[in-house]
Design a protein around this motif. Structure first.
Motif, short mmCIF file in Angstrom:
data_model
loop_
_atom_site.label_atom_id
_atom_site.label_comp_id
_atom_site.label_asym_id
_atom_site.label_seq_id
_atom_site.Cartn_x
_atom_site.Cartn_y
_atom_site.Cartn_z
N LYS A 166 -0.97 5.88 8.17
CA LYS A 166 0.36 6.46 8.37
C LYS A 166 0.62 7.63 7.42
O LYS A 166 1.23 8.62 7.78
N HIS A 167 0.13 7.48 6.20
CA HIS A 167 0.39 8.52 5.20
C HIS A 167 -0.76 9.50 5.06
O HIS A 167 -0.84 10.23 4.07
N THR A 192 0.84 -1.20 0.00
CA THR A 192 0.00 0.00 0.00
C THR A 192 0.88 1.25 0.00
O THR A 192 0.63 2.22 -0.72
N GLU A 193 1.91 1.18 0.82
CA GLU A 193 2.83 2.31 0.90
C GLU A 193 3.47 2.57 -0.47
O GLU A 193 3.63 3.72 -0.90
N ALA A 202 -1.30 1.49 6.52
CA ALA A 202 -0.45 2.26 5.61
C ALA A 202 -1.16 3.54 5.19
O ALA A 202 -0.55 4.61 5.12
N GLU A 210 3.39 6.01 -2.48
CA GLU A 210 4.61 6.68 -2.94
C GLU A 210 4.59 6.92 -4.45
O GLU A 210 5.21 7.85 -4.95
#
Lengths: 337, 337
Positions: A208-209, A172-173, A205, A177
């Motif tokens: 977190k973002h 997912t990260e 994820a 990105e």
DNA sequence: TTGTATGCGTTATCAA
DNA sequence: TTGATAACGCATACAA
């Protein structure tokens, strides 16, 4: 019946059946010469100890059963190959059972296996949504059981899994990105433990973002190819995601087909990443970014775990959970420009 | 041992073991009420007739063995799935053996299966190049055997095959029609009957269309991925073919990889067609033109054939050969402009 | 080192 | 309709 058996071989050699028997068992005391004689004659007459008589006598079958949800899937084929290899090395045979994701079949298979046919079971489960307490109904008589990949968390038995949470998080990260902020998560059955674990990594994820979570982007798919085609096309057109993360490889394939039909360009309009053991992922159009599980190794580990249990009579403190690591391989389906 | 058996169940119900046994056999005379009683108690105590004792007594195992060269191959996975389905419907179990294309393993498997473990064998062979007369050494005792796909022509036993000659002919003709006149034929083992049959179709199509035959264009590959990579790259650069016809799917994949590396454009510079059961052939880059064998159906037919033999006691004049039809599906890898 | 005798759990034959 | 008994082919405890 003109078939050979231990008695006839004994007569042919003017020996007793016990001596013959001993020639085939490594531990017994027997004169080397007679043993050689017996083995030679056995070969000549094509004699082999009858498997069912031996097993009845010894109360074990040297056979393990492998139960999988499906076979037309690279992951399970590879896992079975791994199991088969280790089993063979240990002198064991393997029985294969395919549930087609049918819980009832799973229950039937397991029940019927408790008649001495197998010494142990290696299974990837099919019925997370159902009552799996049936496994506890055998009491002390339950066959040694090892789960791999798809497990029942509430059943206490050894298991081989991969670091799915972590992999999902990284997947997912990676999409984030690459600039995605509307990431759809395609899953076959939300309630499957494997679906839940993988989904949690996705959710964390996002958090977190600081990517907002939209519940609609969790798309619950089915096992039917046709149904999935409809579901996915609708999801793509209505939800307009810019990234798709699929929890099993066939959903990635379905996404590719849908994009071809809808003229959606991967990766320009939509980035795709998937759990998959497909060896030819680099040959897809575009090449598919995958989280690749070590399928063969998972099978091998599961088999080893089972043999440890079968061999052990005292040491019950063996590690109950083996966690293997998947690898993310970035390819064109998630690349920019 | 606290495990349940027929004697304990008999005691628990104050009946004889024969009556218990009858409750589990459909044909026997037994009072409906007692039968119900027995089955109920059996369920309660988790009793099932011991498989090995039954089999020893009845001299059959209700088990068939399936021997395949490999598992990480869509064709064999699908075939096994087909076999499994039919076996299940007939109340049979299946044992899986993978030879990894090792003739010696095949011989060992077959030998060991003649100890009562299986009632019959379904096999796709691995050792065409070797002596397969070992199959005739069992005399009248040889287990019923059905070949599928890869067969030994000189062994007299039922078989399920596809119209490979015809398919190869059409595949080659298709390449010629698309403008190819230097068509390489990639094969794993020229001496395998399946390789020979497929090659003959290729040769005859060339002849029919007056395309000169160049022996160098027959490229003998191996089972090793690395070796094939070298072999194929060298063939592409030295022989400069404008078409490639591969006899098994993994050679098509290897060709794709080689072309990526060598910057050869498919289909512009090189057209590719392959025998393959890959369900996602349309997703390859470019989508792959295939000759698709009905893999699942082949498995089903092989199983049905075996069950006919196992059931028959008199009718020995059953059809000895089932030929199924493959389908050519034209895709981008053989398209012009 | 080899032989005798028994039992593994079931089913079939025969008798009741 | 049910029960007693032998046999399937083998491996082991015990005796020789």
């Amino acid at each position: 019946m003109d078939s050979i058996n231990i008695k006839k071989l004994a007569e042919a050699l003017n020996l007793s059946t016990s001596t013959i028997s001993r020639a085939f068992r490594d531990n017994s005391d027997i004169n080397a010469a007679t043993k050689a004689l017996i083995l030679a004659k056995a070969k000549e007459l094509n004699y082999q100890p009858n498997h069912y008589a031996s097993n009845l006598r010894e109360q074990k079958s040297k056979t393990i059963a492998v139960i999988v949800p499906e076979l037309a899937n690279n992951y399970f084929s590879q896992a079975i190959h791994g199991i088969e290899r280790v089993a063979r090395e240990n002198g064991y045979h393997i029985l294969i059972y395919v549930t087609d994701d049918d819980y009832q079949k799973e229950v039937t298979f397991i029940r019927h296996l408790h008649n001495g046919r197998a010494d142990g079971i290696i299974m990837s489960v099919s019925g997370e949504a159902n009552d799996h307490n049936y496994l506890n109904k055998f009491g002390a008589k339950r066959l040694p059981l090892v789960f791999f990949d798809r497990i029942y968390e509430d059943i206490d038995t050894p298991r081989v899994i991969t670091n799915d949470y972590n992999s999902s998080f990284l997947a997912t990260e990676h999409l984030i990105e690459q600039g995605c902020n509307r990431i759809a998560y395609l899953v076959v059955n939300k309630s499957l433990s494997i679906g839940k674990t993988r989904m949690q990594g996705y959710l964390d994820a996002l958090a977190k973002h600081h990517v907002p979570f939209d519940e609609n982007l969790i798309v619950d798919c089915s096992n039917s190819y046709e149904e999935n085609s409809v579901i996915i096309k609708e999801a793509l057109t209505k939800l307009k995601p810019d990234g798709v993360f699929t929890s099993v490889e066939r959903l990635a394939f379905a996404t590719y087909y849908a994009c071809y039909d809808l003229n959606i360009n991967i990766p320009k309009d939509l980035k795709v990443i998937s759990f998959s053991s497909l060896e030819i992922a680099p040959l897809l159009n575009p090449s598919l970014t995958t989280i690749t599980q070590p399928a063969t190794e998972i099978g091998e580990e599961a088999a080893k775990l089972l043999f440890t249990i079968l061999g052990d009579h005292a040491d019950k403190n063996l590690s109950n959970e083996v966690v293997l690591t998947s690898k993310m391989i970035k390819r064109n389906s998630t690349m920019n420009g």
